[in-house]
Design a protein around this motif. Structure first.
Motif, PDB file in Angstrom:
ATOM      1  N   ASP A  47     -52.682 -74.410 100.407  1.00 43.68           N
ATOM      2  CA  ASP A  47     -53.258 -75.748 100.393  1.00 43.68           C
ATOM      3  C   ASP A  47     -54.178 -75.878  99.184  1.00 43.68           C
ATOM      4  OD1 ASP A  47     -51.944 -76.273 102.720  1.00 43.68           O
ATOM      5  OD2 ASP A  47     -53.707 -76.301 104.010  1.00 43.68           O
ATOM      6  N   VAL A  48     -54.298 -77.091  98.668  1.00 37.65           N
ATOM      7  CA  VAL A  48     -55.160 -77.335  97.509  1.00 37.65           C
ATOM      8  C   VAL A  48     -56.222 -78.363  97.902  1.00 37.65           C
ATOM      9  CG1 VAL A  48     -55.277 -77.986  95.075  1.00 37.65           C
ATOM     10  CG2 VAL A  48     -53.221 -76.894  95.979  1.00 37.65           C
ATOM     11  N   VAL A  49     -57.497 -78.015  97.673  1.00 36.27           N
ATOM     12  CA  VAL A  49     -58.613 -78.898  98.000  1.00 36.27           C
ATOM     13  C   VAL A  49     -59.129 -79.517  96.699  1.00 36.27           C
ATOM     14  CG1 VAL A  49     -60.903 -79.073  99.029  1.00 36.27           C
ATOM     15  CG2 VAL A  49     -59.213 -77.504 100.004  1.00 36.27           C
ATOM     16  N   HIS A  50     -59.106 -80.846  96.621  1.00 39.74           N
ATOM     17  CA  HIS A  50     -59.588 -81.579  95.457  1.00 39.74           C
ATOM     18  C   HIS A  50     -60.860 -82.343  95.835  1.00 39.74           C
ATOM     19  CE1 HIS A  50     -55.585 -81.430  93.263  1.00 39.74           C
ATOM     20  NE2 HIS A  50     -55.200 -81.174  94.503  1.00 39.74           N
ATOM     21  N   TRP A  51     -61.835 -82.417  94.924  1.00 41.15           N
ATOM     22  CA  TRP A  51     -62.978 -83.307  95.153  1.00 41.15           C
ATOM     23  C   TRP A  51     -63.206 -84.159  93.912  1.00 41.15           C
ATOM     24  CZ3 TRP A  51     -67.933 -83.828  92.987  1.00 41.15           C
ATOM     25  CH2 TRP A  51     -68.289 -82.877  92.028  1.00 41.15           C
ATOM     26  N   GLN A  52     -63.784 -85.347  94.128  1.00 48.61           N
ATOM     27  CA  GLN A  52     -64.010 -86.287  93.038  1.00 48.61           C
ATOM     28  C   GLN A  52     -65.410 -86.891  93.139  1.00 48.61           C
ATOM     29  OE1 GLN A  52     -61.482 -87.353  95.448  1.00 48.61           O
ATOM     30  NE2 GLN A  52     -60.043 -85.859  94.601  1.00 48.61           N
ATOM     31  N   LEU A  53     -65.979 -87.197  91.994  1.00 45.26           N
ATOM     32  CA  LEU A  53     -67.267 -87.890  91.899  1.00 45.26           C
ATOM     33  C   LEU A  53     -67.017 -89.251  91.266  1.00 45.26           C
ATOM     34  CD1 LEU A  53     -70.412 -87.789  92.124  1.00 45.26           C
ATOM     35  CD2 LEU A  53     -70.403 -86.885  89.778  1.00 45.26           C
ATOM     36  N   TYR A  54     -67.477 -90.328  91.931  1.00 47.83           N
ATOM     37  CA  TYR A  54     -67.260 -91.699  91.460  1.00 47.83           C
ATOM     38  C   TYR A  54     -68.610 -92.391  91.246  1.00 47.83           C
ATOM     39  CZ  TYR A  54     -62.418 -91.236  93.143  1.00 47.83           C
ATOM     40  OH  TYR A  54     -61.132 -90.830  93.364  1.00 47.83           O
ATOM     41  N   ASP A  55     -68.608 -93.388  90.324  1.00 41.09           N
ATOM     42  CA  ASP A  55     -69.793 -94.235  90.214  1.00 41.09           C
ATOM     43  C   ASP A  55     -69.649 -95.415  91.175  1.00 41.09           C
ATOM     44  OD1 ASP A  55     -68.130 -96.122  89.047  1.00 41.09           O
ATOM     45  OD2 ASP A  55     -68.971 -95.925  87.032  1.00 41.09           O
ATOM     46  N   ALA A  56     -70.624 -96.329  91.129  1.00 38.68           N
ATOM     47  CA  ALA A  56     -70.651 -97.425  92.103  1.00 38.68           C
ATOM     48  C   ALA A  56     -69.468 -98.376  91.935  1.00 38.68           C
ATOM     49  CB  ALA A  56     -71.963 -98.191  91.987  1.00 38.68           C
ATOM     50  N   GLN A  57     -68.871 -98.409  90.732  1.00 40.45           N
ATOM     51  CA  GLN A  57     -67.737 -99.294  90.483  1.00 40.45           C
ATOM     52  C   GLN A  57     -66.401 -98.613  90.779  1.00 40.45           C
ATOM     53  OE1 GLN A  57     -70.430 -99.140  88.133  1.00 40.45           O
ATOM     54  NE2 GLN A  57     -71.142-100.884  89.365  1.00 40.45           N
TER      55      GLN A  57
END
Length: 663
Positions: free
Chosen positions: A445-455
């Motif tokens: 299995d592959v675990v991905h994470w992401q960081l987003y701004d308010a938009q």
């Protein structure tokens, strides 16, 4: 013979001396064991892997002396000469060849040098044991010159008392070919026909092997085990991941097995030689860039699909996208899309290239369904036919609302919706993606994470592939001090969010998380002006009552109260990142528009509680209405409240609205 300063001394009868200045095989440049120019092959070739059993011994073994691969010549070895004799060592017994003929030099392909190892020789030497019997040769010419070294030995296992078990069958192979491009993630199915209860017993263990050498010289060996769980006769299927076979693309692999009983190996099978065709690297799955948390807005004008970079994609290829939507009623919507022909620049782009799919034509008809996207790389075959190289599919996407099944990520240092970089020990943090309780992660299995701004703009992403040690546990992503400064401190006062998803290898599906939303440093201030006719997140309860106007150089929002129903909340906005216990101010600059009829009357509220007013708005010049509140939660809804319903008069303007943290 003539001695120095003496008369000749004739020898009678004359002595004939054989002279040959070139040694057979030429110069050996390999400092290790084995002559660099000598090479042999076995017939049948399988005995190198399978060994010599009772059946093979009865027929004997042929050893061919052939040119070394890559030598650039068909000659069996350098400086070959008529009369050379090849001496093969089958263990302790030396077996000579017939003397080399001119035909074997002039046309070696049609006149090979073959030394037959007879049944009598094999039986005389006997069985070898598991380490095998050394087979090698050297060359002696007519002048008794010998090659500088022996050929590199090959060890052959000899067991003349038994016949080897039959080789396994590769279920997905077509004859002796296995196309790894068609496998995807499918495991190899290796079948053993355990027909005889003499050879096979209940509880025996089949230890299956895959062996080969990659095109760049790397040795590959994969092992899989399967216990026989029924009494023979039966077909035993042994499952093996296809990674090893894929690594051997464009080469040959051999499949064989050992039979274990009571903790000891009692027999080995013959080998199954399979030609592996296809590519060593799978195409990457397409990426649907328009998706958010595993879902697509059905009203999108276009869907952007990215084809990841692959070194084998060129402008001579075409990309055929497969677009498959399972509708809510279970039927399929699978339109045929136009092929995409990448340019040279697109094919060379390390980030891949994009194809745009019409939303109204191909997405909207599937609203409420599930979309799966894959693609084929098309190329022209030798006879003009179309050859397809398929990609794995992207994870299924909901057309409509996302299905968020995972709990939010954990960010070290985040509390109650705020994240203060200055409070981190040594300035470092960490993102933890919890292991799902009801559906734990598995190896691959592959675990991905992401960081987003308010938009919703992606700021950073990372991933980890799990193995047998890390599967079933929370997955942690350390964030060093430089990362904290670059991605968090640089966005002080802003709202960010973290999401993660798990690509499940075995199921071919993806699980998505709920977002973790937080403010950097907590909320500090928010100033709304109307210079660009924007509301900055404020929501008008009755939008038709409001217009933007200019008073000198000041742009304002005017409530004309034309609906004649203007009491109650007229504007509201929800703020996040409040720090519990901190004090904030909320103020507006206001002015009356008309000095007749009903007088506007306004107040300010926070969390439904009045914090300023109500006051009559009687001045046509700007005045300030301000109040304070103490945050009791991380989110609070602020509102401007009207206490006059009439549409006759009751008009006013707002120049600015400010929310500021005071403590």
């Amino acid at each position: 013979m003539t001695r120095f300063n003496q008369a000749p001394e004739p020898f009678a009868p004359p002595f004939k001396l054989l002279v040959k200045l070139e040694i057979p095989g030429g110069q050996d440049i390999d400092p290790g064991q084995g002559h660099s120019n000598l090479h042999m092959e076995f017939r049948p070739p399988e005995i190198v892997q399978d060994g010599v059993d009772k059946d093979t011994a009865a027929k004997g073994v042929d050893i061919w002396i052939t040119a070394k691969p890559g030598s650039g010549s068909n000659l069996p070895y350098p400086d070959i000469a008529v009369g050379d004799v090849i001496w093969v060592s089958w263990g302790p017994i030396m077996v000579p060849s017939d003397p080399v003929t001119q035909a074997q030099i002039d046309d070696p392909l049609n006149n090979p040098i073959v030394i037959h190892i007879s049944k009598d020789v094999i039986l005389a030497v006997g069985d070898s044991g598991r380490d095998g019997l050394a087979v090698s040769f050297f060359v002696r010419d007519f002048a008794d010159n010998e090659s500088e070294d022996w050929c590199k030995e090959t060890r052959i296992i000899v067991d003349t008392g038994k016949s080897r078990l039959e080789a396994p069958i590769v279920k997905q192979a077509n004859g002796n070919e296995l196309d790894v491009n068609q496998l995807g993630k499918e495991q190899l199915v290796l079948q053993v026909f355990a027909a005889s209860s003499v050879d096979y017993n209940l509880g025996d263990i089949i230890i299956m092997y895959l062996e080969g050498i990659t095109s760049d010289g790397k040795n590959i060996r994969v092992v899989a085990r399967q216990t026989i769980d029924k009494n023979p006769p039966l077909v035993v299927e042994v499952l093996m991941d296809n990674d090893g076979a894929r690594a051997l693309a464009k080469t040959q692999a051999v499949f064989f097995f050992d039979l274990e009983r009571g903790g000891s190996i009692i027999q080995r099978s013959k080998g199954r030689f399979i030609n592996i065709i296809g590519e060593t690297e799978r195409l990457a799955a397409p990426i649907v860039e328009s998706a958010v948390s595993g879902a697509l807005d059905p009203d999108l004008p276009n869907v952007i699909v990215r084809i990841p970079y692959d070194p084998l994609i060129t402008p001579d290829n075409a990309i055929e996208i497969h677009w498959s939507i399972t509708l809510p009623d279970g039927t399929l919507f699978e339109p045929e899309l136009d092929w995409y022909f990448p340019t040279q620049q697109e094919a060379d782009d390390p980030d891949g290239f994009f194809d745009t799919i019409s939303g109204p034509d191909y997405l909207k008809p599937g609203e409420g369904g599930t979309l799966v996207v894959s693609y084929d790389v098309l190329s022209e075959g030798e006879n003009g036919e179309i050859v397809r190289r398929p990609s794995p599919p992207a994870s299924p996407l909901n057309i409509g609302e996302p299905k968020l099944e995972l709990v939010p990520a954990i960010l070290l240092g985040e509390k109650d919706g705020t994240f203060e970089p200055n409070s981190l020990p040594n300035g470092i943090s960490e993102v933890t993606c919890p292991n799902p309780v009801n559906n734990p992660t598995l190896p691959k299995d592959v675990v991905h994470w992401q960081l987003y701004d308010a938009q919703g703009v992606l700021l950073f992403t990372d991933n980890k592939t799990l193995n047998s040690l890390s599967a079933g546990k929370p997955v942690k992503f350390p964030l060093n001090a430089a990362f904290v400064q670059q991605y968090f401190e640089a966005h002080r006062g802003e709202q960010l969010s973290i999401r993660y998803h798990i690509v499940r290898d075995a199921a071919g599906k993806t699980s998505y998380s709920n977002p973790l939303e937080f403010y950097i440093g907590g909320f500090t201030s928010d100033v709304t002006t109307f210079d660009n006719d924007k509301w900055n997140g404020w929501r008008a309860i009755t939008p038709t009552d409001w217009v933007f106007v200019s008073i000198d150089t000041d742009r304002r929002a005017r409530n004309s109260t034309q609906t004649d129903n203007s009491d109650g909340v007229v504007l509201q906005k929800k703020y996040h990142g409040m720090i519990v216990g901190k004090t904030y101010s909320f103020s507006i600059e206001h002015a009356r528009t008309k000095s007749f009829y009903a007088v506007p009357r306004l107040s300010l509220s926070a969390g439904g509680q009045t914090i300023a007013g109500p006051v009559d708005i009687v001045q046509t010049t700007l005045q300030t209405l301000s109040g304070t509140f103490t945050a009791s939660a991380v989110s609070v809804e602020l509102a401007v409240v009207s206490h006059e319903a009439s549409g006759y008069g009751n008009d006013y303007e707002l120049s600015s609205m400010k929310v500021i943290r005071l403590s």
